[in-house]
Design an enzyme around this catalytic site. Structure first.
Site, mmCIF file in Angstrom:
data_model
loop_
_atom_site.group_PDB
_atom_site.id
_atom_site.type_symbol
_atom_site.label_atom_id
_atom_site.label_comp_id
_atom_site.label_asym_id
_atom_site.label_seq_id
_atom_site.Cartn_x
_atom_site.Cartn_y
_atom_site.Cartn_z
ATOM 1 N N GLU A 53 0.837 -1.202 0.000
ATOM 2 C CA GLU A 53 0.000 0.000 0.000
ATOM 3 C C GLU A 53 0.874 1.255 0.000
ATOM 4 O OE1 GLU A 53 -0.077 -2.607 1.951
ATOM 5 O OE2 GLU A 53 -2.021 -2.965 2.896
ATOM 6 N N ALA A 156 12.980 -37.408 -4.357
ATOM 7 C CA ALA A 156 13.151 -37.958 -5.697
ATOM 8 C C ALA A 156 13.144 -39.463 -5.536
ATOM 9 C CB ALA A 156 14.471 -37.484 -6.290
ATOM 10 N N ALA A 165 19.645 -46.513 -3.769
ATOM 11 C CA ALA A 165 19.933 -47.920 -4.074
ATOM 12 C C ALA A 165 20.375 -48.628 -2.799
ATOM 13 C CB ALA A 165 21.019 -48.005 -5.140
ATOM 14 N N ARG A 186 13.780 -24.654 -3.850
ATOM 15 C CA ARG A 186 14.643 -24.313 -2.703
ATOM 16 C C ARG A 186 14.834 -22.795 -2.592
ATOM 17 N NH1 ARG A 186 19.924 -28.300 -2.980
ATOM 18 N NH2 ARG A 186 18.980 -30.160 -2.065
ATOM 19 N N ALA A 274 9.083 -39.451 9.804
ATOM 20 C CA ALA A 274 8.768 -38.875 11.120
ATOM 21 C C ALA A 274 7.834 -37.677 10.962
ATOM 22 C CB ALA A 274 10.057 -38.466 11.832
HETATM 23 N N1 LIG Z 1 16.132 -39.545 -3.139
HETATM 24 C C1 LIG Z 1 16.048 -38.560 -2.281
HETATM 25 O O1 LIG Z 1 15.295 -37.600 -2.501
HETATM 26 C C2 LIG Z 1 16.873 -38.588 -1.033
HETATM 27 C C3 LIG Z 1 16.924 -37.458 -0.225
HETATM 28 C C4 LIG Z 1 17.662 -37.533 0.959
HETATM 29 C C5 LIG Z 1 18.296 -38.696 1.316
HETATM 30 N N2 LIG Z 1 18.239 -39.779 0.489
HETATM 31 C C6 LIG Z 1 18.902 -41.026 0.861
HETATM 32 O O2 LIG Z 1 18.442 -41.430 2.140
HETATM 33 C C7 LIG Z 1 19.434 -42.218 2.755
HETATM 34 C C8 LIG Z 1 19.611 -41.799 4.188
HETATM 35 O O3 LIG Z 1 18.450 -42.209 4.896
HETATM 36 P P1 LIG Z 1 18.210 -41.895 6.427
HETATM 37 O O4 LIG Z 1 16.830 -42.309 6.713
HETATM 38 O O5 LIG Z 1 19.324 -42.430 7.228
HETATM 39 O O6 LIG Z 1 18.406 -40.318 6.443
HETATM 40 P P2 LIG Z 1 17.723 -39.135 7.246
HETATM 41 O O7 LIG Z 1 16.273 -39.323 7.407
HETATM 42 O O8 LIG Z 1 18.236 -37.907 6.576
HETATM 43 O O9 LIG Z 1 18.439 -39.214 8.645
HETATM 44 C C9 LIG Z 1 18.029 -40.100 9.644
HETATM 45 C C10 LIG Z 1 18.377 -39.467 10.956
HETATM 46 O O10 LIG Z 1 17.504 -38.399 11.219
HETATM 47 C C11 LIG Z 1 17.491 -38.157 12.604
HETATM 48 N N3 LIG Z 1 16.138 -38.036 13.087
HETATM 49 C C12 LIG Z 1 15.603 -36.926 13.665
HETATM 50 N N4 LIG Z 1 14.357 -37.136 14.043
HETATM 51 C C13 LIG Z 1 14.052 -38.395 13.715
HETATM 52 C C14 LIG Z 1 12.904 -39.204 13.879
HETATM 53 N N5 LIG Z 1 11.803 -38.741 14.483
HETATM 54 N N6 LIG Z 1 12.934 -40.492 13.423
HETATM 55 C C15 LIG Z 1 14.034 -40.959 12.815
HETATM 56 N N7 LIG Z 1 15.166 -40.241 12.644
HETATM 57 C C16 LIG Z 1 15.181 -38.977 13.104
HETATM 58 C C17 LIG Z 1 18.211 -39.326 13.266
HETATM 59 O O11 LIG Z 1 19.504 -38.840 13.526
HETATM 60 P P3 LIG Z 1 20.449 -39.307 14.723
HETATM 61 O O12 LIG Z 1 20.582 -40.785 14.572
HETATM 62 O O13 LIG Z 1 21.698 -38.564 14.462
HETATM 63 O O14 LIG Z 1 19.777 -38.870 15.991
HETATM 64 C C18 LIG Z 1 18.241 -40.345 12.160
HETATM 65 O O15 LIG Z 1 19.316 -41.247 12.279
HETATM 66 C C19 LIG Z 1 20.699 -42.041 1.951
HETATM 67 O O16 LIG Z 1 20.924 -43.210 1.183
HETATM 68 C C20 LIG Z 1 20.374 -40.875 1.059
HETATM 69 O O17 LIG Z 1 21.082 -40.983 -0.145
HETATM 70 C C21 LIG Z 1 17.528 -39.745 -0.664
#
Ligand SMILES: NC(=O)c1ccc[n+]([C@@H]2O[C@H](COP(=O)([O-])OP(=O)(O)OC[C@H]3O[C@@H](n4cnc5c(N)ncnc54)[C@H](OP(=O)(O)O)[C@@H]3O)[C@@H](O)[C@H]2O)c1
Length: 336
Positions: A53, A156, A165, A186, A274
């Protein structure tokens, strides 16, 4: 300009010149003379700058226009409070505006009530709904209504719903166009969150590079979890924060305090699940690649749903082809 609806359309277009991120919504304003001609136009350029405005009044004055009895057409209810700038209702009153049409009521605790103030001063202020004006404030409205950031869950995935993978690799699931699109999203939000798992596996930079180069606005990078991620790329400058919690609501609470209004949760599967389980996702952006993996982490793990009738279903679904990939967007505003 013939009527109020047309002026609201123009105001909505002007609003799009403002940034989509930050604590304030995009707002546009058109000032009309009695014969419908345009006396001034303005839009909000972001927190700390003139509201739409005030910008429109300045524009009208720079053209030497007399605003006595003019009609102000604005996409959002004029504010009645002093924040980083003064109340718009005072600017409109002082300028001699005779009537106000606004498309969206302001739900902000401090900023609402401007229409009532104007009416009390004898200036008719009419709520005049307009689809485009509502659309451009949708994320901000949802955030202000619930008092927490608007959450976009983005991933993705392959056709069979795998995010990575079996060996953990997930780079380049989708092609160039899909990645460029995601970088553009982003650049339009306040913050991006990933779990420590993604940092430790992929070490992503989490920057916004829609055209291959860093955008002027970089969202706050947020790492959620307890594990140490020292030395990761996300810590390359001060625009990053670690939140040591397992509770998604704590993440939103901490980010709200930092004036984050829109947040992308980019993964990985554990953090995404989560947020979904907690019912905190407003919108899903799924970039689907025509690829199959057969193994590797699925996008979403157990959500506590065991029967089809309880499936989470989004509305206002859209899809867009991005090269070989498809972006499916679904809205869950109001909580999943
Ligand atoms: N294709 C895609 O779009 C994409 C995007 C991102 C990631 N990825 C892939 O995802 C894989 C990683 O998976 P991820 O599940 O380990 O990664 P994440 O979800 O990024 O990280 C998991 C971590 O998040 C934390 N966290 C916080 N609150 C949580 C809750 N309520 N429940 C569970 N965890 C919680 C924990 O950390 P702490 O253990 O430290 O407490 C847990 O270990 C990789 O292979 C990556 O390449 C793919």
């Amino acid at each position: 300009m013939a009527d109020i609806d047309q002026a609201l359309e123009r105001a909505s277009t002007l609003a799009l010149n403002g940034p989509g991120y930050g604590p304030n919504p995009r707002v546009g304003c058109v000032l009309l003379a009695a014969d419908g001609s345009v006396l001034g136009e303005g839009w909000h350029r972001g927190a700390g700058t003139a509201h739409a405005e005030v910008a429109a009044i300045a524009d009208a004055r720079s053209r030497g226009a007399d605003l006595t009895g003019a009609t102000a057409v604005v996409t959002l209810e004029p504010c009645a409070h002093t924040g980083r700038t003064g109340p718009c209702v005072d600017a409109l009153t002082d300028a001699g505006i005779g009537a106000v049409h606004y498309a969206v009521a302001d739900p902000g605790e401090a900023s609402a009530g401007g229409a009532a103030v104007l009416r009390a001063r004898g200036i008719p202020a009419l709520l005049t709904p307009h689809a485009h004006a509502t659309a451009l404030t949708r994320r901000w409205l949802a955030a202000m209504t619930k008092g927490a950031p608007y959450v976009i869950a983005k991933w993705a995935a392959t056709l069979d719903g795998r995010m990575a993978a079996a060996d953990g690799t997930s780079f380049w699931i989708t092609g160039e166009q899909a990645r460029a699109h995601a970088h553009g999203v982003r650049a339009s939000v306040d913050a991006i969150a990933v779990g420590t798992g993604t940092i430790l596996t992929d070490n992503p930079s989490l920057s916004a590079r829609p055209h291959g180069e860093e955008a002027g606005h970089q969202p706050l990078r947020v790492v959620v979890g307890h594990r140490a991620t020292d030395g990761a790329k996300v810590w390359r400058d001060g625009n990053a924060v670690a939140i040591s919690t397992d509770e998604p609501r704590d993440v939103l609470g901490a980010l709200w305090q930092r004036e984050v209004r829109t947040l992308i949760v980019e993964g990985g599967p554990r953090l995404l699940s989560a947020f979904l389980r907690a019912g905190l996702v407003d919108e899903v952006n799924a970039y689907i690649a025509p690829a199959l993996l057969g193994s590797g982490p699925s996008v979403v793990s157990d959500l506590g749903i065991s029967t089809m009738a309880d499936a989470l279903r989004g509305g206002a679904v859209t899809s867009e082809r991005l090269g070989a990939d498809t972006l499916v967007t679904a809205h869950f505003t109001g909580g999943i």
